[in-house]
Write a protein that holds these residues in place. Structure first.
Motif, PDB file in Angstrom:
ATOM      1  N   ASP A 224       0.839  -1.200   0.000  1.00  0.00           N
ATOM      2  CA  ASP A 224       0.000   0.000   0.000  1.00  0.00           C
ATOM      3  C   ASP A 224       0.876   1.254   0.000  1.00  0.00           C
ATOM      4  O   ASP A 224       0.575   2.243  -0.695  1.00  0.00           O
ATOM      5  CB  ASP A 224      -0.931   0.007   1.216  1.00  0.00           C
ATOM      6  N   PHE A 225       1.957   1.216   0.771  1.00  0.00           N
ATOM      7  CA  PHE A 225       2.899   2.332   0.763  1.00  0.00           C
ATOM      8  C   PHE A 225       3.521   2.483  -0.620  1.00  0.00           C
ATOM      9  O   PHE A 225       3.609   3.591  -1.170  1.00  0.00           O
ATOM     10  CB  PHE A 225       3.989   2.109   1.804  1.00  0.00           C
ATOM     11  N   ALA A 226       3.986   1.353  -1.204  1.00  0.00           N
ATOM     12  CA  ALA A 226       4.626   1.410  -2.521  1.00  0.00           C
ATOM     13  C   ALA A 226       3.665   1.927  -3.577  1.00  0.00           C
ATOM     14  O   ALA A 226       4.045   2.726  -4.445  1.00  0.00           O
ATOM     15  CB  ALA A 226       5.149   0.023  -2.900  1.00  0.00           C
ATOM     16  N   GLU A 227       2.425   1.501  -3.510  1.00  0.00           N
ATOM     17  CA  GLU A 227       1.417   1.973  -4.473  1.00  0.00           C
ATOM     18  C   GLU A 227       1.224   3.474  -4.341  1.00  0.00           C
ATOM     19  O   GLU A 227       1.137   4.206  -5.346  1.00  0.00           O
ATOM     20  CB  GLU A 227       0.097   1.232  -4.242  1.00  0.00           C
ATOM     21  N   GLY A 228       1.160   3.969  -3.110  1.00  0.00           N
ATOM     22  CA  GLY A 228       1.015   5.404  -2.894  1.00  0.00           C
ATOM     23  C   GLY A 228       2.208   6.178  -3.444  1.00  0.00           C
ATOM     24  O   GLY A 228       2.045   7.254  -4.035  1.00  0.00           O
ATOM     25  N   ALA A 229       3.404   5.631  -3.285  1.00  0.00           N
ATOM     26  CA  ALA A 229       4.608   6.294  -3.800  1.00  0.00           C
ATOM     27  C   ALA A 229       4.579   6.365  -5.313  1.00  0.00           C
ATOM     28  O   ALA A 229       5.006   7.359  -5.919  1.00  0.00           O
ATOM     29  CB  ALA A 229       5.850   5.549  -3.321  1.00  0.00           C
ATOM     30  N   PRO A 240      -1.824  11.872   3.348  1.00  0.00           N
ATOM     31  CA  PRO A 240      -1.570  10.660   4.132  1.00  0.00           C
ATOM     32  C   PRO A 240      -1.985   9.376   3.405  1.00  0.00           C
ATOM     33  O   PRO A 240      -3.076   9.297   2.833  1.00  0.00           O
ATOM     34  CB  PRO A 240      -2.395  10.881   5.399  1.00  0.00           C
ATOM     35  N   VAL A 241      -1.083   8.398   3.409  1.00  0.00           N
ATOM     36  CA  VAL A 241      -1.292   7.090   2.783  1.00  0.00           C
ATOM     37  C   VAL A 241      -1.286   6.043   3.893  1.00  0.00           C
ATOM     38  O   VAL A 241      -0.347   5.951   4.675  1.00  0.00           O
ATOM     39  CB  VAL A 241      -0.182   6.781   1.760  1.00  0.00           C
TER      40      VAL A 241
END
Length: 313
Positions: A224-229, A240-241
């Motif tokens: 989820d973090f990588a997708e947001g990046a 915020p992610v």
């Protein structure tokens, strides 16, 4: 220093370009600790391994003494197998071990080549392990600040802190300034961390353009973090992610384009490594069988003896 064990270690590397410190086969027999004559570190079958030999291998290979002892013992195991395989004319004792082992390892290399052309499956398997060189998707390097959610009841408060982080950080493009400002944002009751991260693929794999430190080579991040990046452009700061760890505010530092090598190119570049892998698997299987049939004796005093020896590069 005895030439035999050290020389055999080098010809084993030369014959297959296989590092002698590869992972031991789990099927190998464990050595037995016994009392051996002074100056001996181990005895493998009828082959005696002097402490000076172990010291020499340690210095030449820049490895700890216990690892050097294992290398010497493994070389002697291969020599025992080679004697059985190539029983014949007399050789000078100090050369015999290396010469016979080299012949055995050269046979393994020849068998790897003779077993058939390198298959697509073999190339794909190795390319997947070395994906950064052969099949790397786009990756994004980031700096982030996270409001951590240590327990479920902190979720709402962490989300509020993350929003405050975003309001303080949006518009900042310098990573060091981003981190410094993040540390000034009030976050009572919520832990906040700010740090730079390696480049990430969309599925969370880490990419180090300069080469990954060994301990971080297989590091993975929350998807989820990588997708947001990956939704960001260079210099952009995210709202915020949410990830499994909390709420992130992400600065996109750089985007690295994908790098794909066609199958034909992979085959050309990886054929030698595939053949080495075939030979290494055969070698490890042989080592397991030989070590189970060859007694390995280690002096009870070897740890005390080697502990007193200083190995310098």
């Amino acid at each position: 220093m005895r030439f035999g064990a050290l020389a055999l270690h080098w010809v084993a590397v030369g014959a297959l370009t296989c590092c002698a410190c590869s992972t031991p086969n789990s099927g190998q027999a464990l050595p037995t600790q016994v009392r051996l004559p002074a100056g001996l570190a181990a005895k493998v079958g009828n082959d005696e391994i002097a402490l000076s030999t172990v010291e020499g291998i340690a210095r030449a290979q820049h490895v700890p003494l216990l690892a050097a002892r294992e290398l010497a013992a493994r070389d002697a195991i291969f020599a025992a197998g080679a004697r059985a395989e190539f029983d014949g004319g007399a050789l000078v004792a100090v050369i015999e071990r290396g010469a016979r082992a080299r012949a055995l390892l050269e046979r393994l290399a020849a068998e790897a080549t003779a077993s058939g052309p390198v298959s697509d499956a073999e190339v794909n398997e190795l390319a997947a392990v070395r994906w950064q060189d052969f099949d790397r998707p786009q990756s994004v390097r980031t700096t982030h600040a996270i409001a951590l959610v240590a327990k479920p009841e902190q979720d709402a408060a962490a989300r509020v802190v993350a929003q405050h982080l975003y309001e303080a950080l949006r518009g900042i493009q310098d990573p060091q300034e981003f981190i410094a400002v993040a540390k000034t944002v009030p976050h009572e009751g919520i832990e906040v961390r700010a740090e730079r991260l390696p480049a990430l693929t969309r599925d969370g794999r880490s990419y180090y353009p300069e080469g990954a430190p060994p301990e971080l080579a297989n590091q993975r991040f929350d998807t989820d973090f990588a997708e947001g990046a990956h939704r960001l452009s260079v210099g952009q700061v995210s709202e915020p992610v949410k990830s499994a760890f909390g709420y992130h505010v992400i600065l996109c530092e750089a985007i690295f384009p994908e790098h794909r090598v066609p199958l034909a190119g992979q085959r050309r570049l990886l054929t030698d490594d595939v053949l080495k892998g075939r030979a290494e698997r055969t070698k490890q299987g042989l080592l397991g069988r030989l070590s189970g049939a060859t007694p390995i004796l280690i002096t009870r005093a070897v740890d005390d003896l080697t502990a007193s020896v200083r190995v310098t590069e």
